[in-house]
Motif scaffolding. Structure first.
Motif, PDB file in Angstrom:
ATOM      1  N   SER A  37       0.829  -1.437  -0.007  1.00  0.00           N
ATOM      2  CA  SER A  37       0.108  -0.065  -0.050  1.00  0.00           C
ATOM      3  C   SER A  37       0.977   1.385  -0.031  1.00  0.00           C
ATOM      4  N   GLY A  38       0.592   2.228  -1.002  1.00  0.00           N
ATOM      5  CA  GLY A  38       1.195   3.530  -1.039  1.00  0.00           C
ATOM      6  C   GLY A  38       2.516   3.217  -1.750  1.00  0.00           C
ATOM      7  N   TYR A  39       2.803   2.083  -2.243  1.00  0.00           N
ATOM      8  CA  TYR A  39       4.073   2.042  -3.134  1.00  0.00           C
ATOM      9  C   TYR A  39       3.558   0.920  -4.238  1.00  0.00           C
ATOM     10  N   ILE A  73       1.763  -3.474   6.997  1.00  0.00           N
ATOM     11  CA  ILE A  73       1.001  -2.538   6.266  1.00  0.00           C
ATOM     12  C   ILE A  73      -0.161  -3.326   6.025  1.00  0.00           C
ATOM     13  N   GLN A 104      -4.159   1.692  -1.897  1.00  0.00           N
ATOM     14  CA  GLN A 104      -4.238   1.732  -0.458  1.00  0.00           C
ATOM     15  C   GLN A 104      -5.500   1.323   0.086  1.00  0.00           C
TER      16      GLN A 104
END
Lengths: 357, 333, 359
Positions: free
Chosen positions: B15-17, B85, B194
């Protein structure tokens, strides 16, 4: 006028209308509101919007009255040997369920009961203990093959308890939370028929409060009112909650919420009016989440000044929720009187500078 | 479709990457959409089709991100402490392998336990990347990793880490490929970000798109394992049409429409009631003035473990159901 | 460039303002005292200022150049505290907690109640009268009272807010006070507005209700809809020795190590492009910085980045020990370096920072 309230409330308490499946109750509310408003519509989420136009010059300010119409209940998860496993919609204490009459909304409506298997059929650890929902079943009294035909996972299960009049002013039933408040909004609309009011009034029966506050978020986004009032039930004193600071006497007045979800200047305006009009009320301290649609309405878009009016209720989230009709009428009356006092420039009073004085 | 699935599930995109996964999707869909862009949260949003008089603006959403870990501290001996995460479970970690977004690989070890019956807590675990000191450790605080596990093709059953939700990403790509020429709808295929940390990408994508209807595609749990949860959904029984989950109630009108569509087209389906967890549909539903929303699920065993298993027939049936849904007018009643 | 605004330096005047902010009471939902200070401070500094429906102060300092980025800086004005829940018979009020407070720290603390800061105490049972083993159980908040003394029932009322009664002080390199989470952020934005670069539009959002769910920042970000946002807050420093002497791997941040840049917390995965911009700015000017350890917690950025079609966001915090207790301890140098870092980053900010998609 208000002699129509009791029959209306009894009718509302005799219907299902679980969260996301509000249609049955929405139709009856629409029928009751039809003669009282100028326009009726249904939001994309299923909330009912009733617009009663004010007599002020356009553009008029708007006040939104939000009372959720959805009810808690259950949903079938599995059909096993003619018996139903189920989960809850909204929060239910499983200890009130065994022996509860229900309606299973299958291919047709099937009356049934929630049953608790005998101890010998339960895991050892549960014997003699309260039985969790995962081990309770619904029996509709039909042979297994017939049940398999009629019921599928996802079918709703609603409480079948009909309303009970306890004396002249108190009514017990399922879904008083929050159909009592829907009735209060109806009472307000009735009173407004004979009053002048400058503002537009949006009466909203919100959907999905018990699950996501869905109507509380989406209806104000669509309507963009200047003020929001959430009308919801609150805890009445009674067995188990006699001395709790969070509970209020039944039938002795409504509550006005006070806390971060509430705009203090709006609170002040309601409090002043209630005192002037001799409408009994209690201060309800809400230090955090108010547990009502106001939690949502306040933070919609750029933010909307909101307040909560509470109707005390005993035995919340059971099928025998107790409410006094006196409090319902008081809530409706307070709302109508407040709306009638709203001047076109009232928003000048809803400031934080004033609240800080 | 299997080779696409393999490529997607073997990419690392916590998430986020999600960049690496997004690049695979971008290459796959090149030329298929009418218009596409990447928004502030990294969602890849592809528009296809035009809204006819009897059509809707529809948002389809499948999330690209996967659960993973993030480095919180490198100790003096080069061991990497981490936190999670998304919903990683401690009993799936010890002895597992991870790959950082920057390519570094490592294994998860744990402190000595007082009792072998216990499971390591996250605080008791660390990642060993083969370094011997803080100075020579190629990982720094804040670096993220996904779990590493090769794709496994068991014929009808496919196994991988991040089937949740790359399998749905593959489904959406396939549905875009098979987009019906006669569709009356303007469809936004959202490869969202995300999700595992709170449905964040879908929140902003739904606001921007402002759809008339939202359908997320995601995995759901099953009850068909030994002493598994009491749940009706099983592998190989068809596309799962969600009635509710832990975070939302699907719009009943959409559920009815999907059921009717499946029956008309003879597409195997099952009804899903999931008691925990939720999907992008939750946030789509309460966007702006409200959006009728629901979810088509792919049944999946061992969710949030490095070996998530789906049935290939179910996957194809979800593609069929989506394509059938998009091929004509949608009535919600 | 010859129009670089003077670097903000923290001197006695800036510390005096922080002191005033720290000593003010502003429990979530009742931020009026701090709001009044903020309004007085920012009015001369900005082009527009408004108070919104929730009580957020939104102050806009326009760019002096065309095509500028619109940058939102958010700091919450509210603090954790208490709300009186009874009518105070004999001057004893029951109370509820507002925001995350460890109830083990409550007994035996002085408090101040309401707009007049009426002094009171949270009592504790004498050790002499306790039963064996009683000290091993924490005292539930339901059994505690705020005691305003004889006649106290007339000095406050149900619904009033209360805070710890700590007075701000400066001790060597440290600043000690209540509610430095997040009056430090509030003071920081005031200084940044005072020294705003001309190349960007700077919108200071002094938010409400952060401690009870990031509620003020949500509507503020919706209204402002900026190109990017930075939440400025205080984050815990758990940089204390461990009891067994082993390496502390869970310090979150360390005092004296500079501003803490957030990579991820429970509410936000910071935008990597802005993280990079902050790091480059710090390194270009030799400003110390640290990464807050990834983990739980949340700041206003958690609400901001999800508004509308999404807003690239990051958080930068001043490290502080003992958050959500009567007294926080922070280092003056960390505050100064936070201000330097933010000022540098804002001055260097151009649309190029967001030109490429988020990786």
């Amino acid at each position: 006028m208000s002699d129509t309230l009791l029959p209306l409330l009894k009718k509302l308490l005799s219907l299902s209308g679980l969260s996301a499946y509000e249609a049955p109750v929405r139709e009856v509310i629409a029928e009751a509101w039809q003669p009282l408003v100028d326009e009726l519509s249904v939001s994309r989420l299923g909330s009912l919007h009733g617009l009663r136009r004010g007599q002020g010059a356009e553009p008029r300010r708007r006040i939104l009255l939000a009372a959720h119409m959805d009810a808690i209940g259950m949903m079938t998860t599995q059909v096993v040997d003619g018996l139903l496993r189920f989960t809850e919609i909204g929060g239910i204490d499983p200890r009130i369920l065994p022996g509860q009459p229900v309606i299973v909304h299958g291919r047709r409506e099937l009356p049934g009961y929630v049953v608790q298997p005998a101890d010998r059929l339960l895991p050892k650890a549960l014997r003699g203990k309260p039985v969790p929902m995962s081990h309770l079943l619904v029996d509709v009294g039909l042979p297994a093959d017939e049940v398999a035909e009629l019921v599928r996972p996802g079918d709703l299960i609603s409480f079948a308890q009909p309303p009970i009049e306890l004396g002249e002013t108190v009514l017990a039933g399922h879904s008083q939370d929050n159909r009592a408040s829907v009735t209060a909004v109806t009472a307000c609309l009735q009173e407004l028929q004979h009053m002048r009011h400058a503002w537009d009034v949006w009466a909203v029966a919100t959907a999905q409060e018990e699950e996501t506050l869905g109507g509380g978020f989406t209806s104000p986004f669509e309507i963009r009112p200047d003020l929001c009032v959430a009308i919801d039930v609150t805890f009445a004193r009674g067995p188990g909650v006699s001395s709790d600071q969070r509970a209020f006497p039944l039938g002795k007045g409504v509550t006005l919420g006070w806390g971060p979800n509430i705009h203090p200047a709006l609170f002040e305006a309601f409090q002043t009016l209630a005192k002037q009009q001799d409408i009994p009320f209690h201060l309800e301290v809400m230090p955090r989440h108010s547990g009502t649609d106001a939690y949502a309405t306040q933070i919609v878009a750029e933010g909307i000044p909101s307040i909560v009016i509470g109707i005390p209720l005993r035995y919340m989230h059971t099928p025998v929720e107790l409410v006094s009709l006196k409090d319902i009428r008081r809530a409706g009356h307070l709302l109508a009187e407040f709306i009638a006092t709203l001047q076109p420039d009232f928003m000048n009073e809803i400031t934080w500078d004033k609240a800080n004085e | 479709m299997k080779s696409l699935i393999q490529k997607l599930v073997e990419s690392i995109g916590p998430s986020g990457y999600e960049g690496a996964t997004r690049e695979i999707v971008r290459a796959e869909i090149a030329g298929l959409g009418d218009e596409q862009h990447i928004d502030a949260l990294g969602n890849l949003i592809v528009r296809k089709g035009h809204k006819a008089a009897n059509g809707l603006r529809i948002m389809l959403s499948a999330h690209m991100d996967e659960i993973g870990i993030i480095a919180t501290h490198i100790d003096e001996n080069g061991f990497v402490r981490f936190t999670t995460i998304g919903g990683v479970r401690p009993h799936t970690c010890f002895g597992g392998r991870v790959q950082f977004v920057n390519g570094v690989r490592g294994v998860i070890g744990g402190e000595r336990l007082e009792s072998q019956d216990k499971v390591h807590t996250f605080e008791q675990m660390y990642i060993d990347v083969g370094a011997s000191s803080r100075a020579d450790c190629p990982v720094k605080v804040g670096d993220m990793a996904g779990f590493e596990r090769p794709f496994l093709d068991l014929g009808n059953r496919l196994v991988a880490k991040s089937m949740d939700d790359r399998i749905s990403v593959a489904v959406l790509i396939e549905a875009l490929r098979q987009f019906p020429a006669n569709s009356p709808h303007e469809v936004y295929f959202v490869f969202s970000t995300q999700e595992e940390v709170g449905l964040r990408g879908a929140t902003t994508a739904a606001y921007a798109i402002d759809p008339d209807l939202g359908i997320s595609v995601d995995v759901t749990a099953t009850g068909d394992m030994p002493k598994g949860p009491k749940m009706e959904v099983g592998l190989g029984k068809g596309a799962a049409i969600k009635v509710r989950d832990g975070g939302m109630l699907s719009d009943p009108r959409l559920v009815r429409f999907l059921v009717n569509t499946a029956e008309q087209h003879n597409i195997p389906y099952q009804l899903e009631i999931l008691e925990g967890g939720t999907t992008d549909a939750r946030v789509i539903q309460i966007t702006r003035a409200g959006v009728p929303a629901g979810c088509i699920s792919i049944p999946c065993r061992y969710i949030h473990s490095p070996s998530e298993m789906v049935d290939y027939g179910d996957v194809q049936n979800v593609v069929r159901l989506l394509t059938a849904t998009l091929s004509g007018p949608i009535t919600l009643e | 460039m010859n129009d670089i605004p003077l670097l903000p330096i923290i001197g006695d005047a800036e510390i005096a303002l922080l002191e005033k902010l720290s000593n003010a009471n502003a429990v979530s939902g009742d931020e009026g005292e701090v709001r009044a200070i903020v309004l007085e401070q920012v009015r001369p500094l900005v082009d527009e200022v408004k108070v919104d429906a929730l009580g957020n102060v939104l102050a806009v300092r326009k760019a002096r150049q065309p095509g500028a980025l619109r940058v939102m800086l958010a700091a919450h004005m509210d603090e954790i505290g208490f709300m009186l829940t009874s009518d105070g018979e004999d001057g004893l009020f029951s109370f509820a907690l507002v925001g995350g407070i460890d109830e083990r720290i409550l007994p035996g603390k002085p408090v101040k109640v309401g707009k007049d800061h009426v002094p009171g105490v949270i009592g504790a049972k004498p050790i002499h009268l306790q039963e064996e083993g009683e000290d091993e159980r924490s005292i539930p908040v339901d059994s505690l009272k705020i005691d305003l003394g004889p006649g106290g029932e007339n000095k406050a009322k149900k619904g009033d807010r209360a805070t710890f009664a700590t007075t701000f002080q400066r001790v060597g390199p440290s600043l000690i006070g209540k509610a430095l989470d997040n009056r430090l952020g509030v003071a920081t934005i005031i200084e940044l507005l005072r020294h705003a670069p001309d190349s960007i539009e700077l919108i200071g959002a002094f938010t409400v209700q952060e401690e009870i769910g990031l509620r003020g920042a949500r509507v503020a970000a919706y209204a402002i809809n900026p190109d990017l946002a930075i939440a400025i807050d205080s984050t815990p420093a758990y940089d204390l020795p461990l009891w067994d002497g082993s390496e502390n791997t869970v310090y979150n941040t360390r005092l004296g190590a500079g501003p803490a840049i957030y990579l991820t917390d429970s509410s936000t995965l910071s935008d990597p492009r802005i993280i990079q911009h902050l790091v480059r700015s710090a390194e270009a000017e030799g400003i110390p910085y640290q990464f807050r350890q990834p983990g739980g917690g949340g700041t206003d950025a958690g609400a901001i980045h999800k508004q509308r079609a999404g807003i690239p966001s990051v958080s930068v915090s001043v490290p502080g020990r003992y958050a959500h207790t009567p007294a926080l301890v922070v280092r003056l140098e960390d505050w100064q370096n936070t201000l330097r870092l933010l000022h540098s980053a804002l001055r260097r900010l151009t649309p190029d920072v967001l030109a490429e998609p988020r990786p």
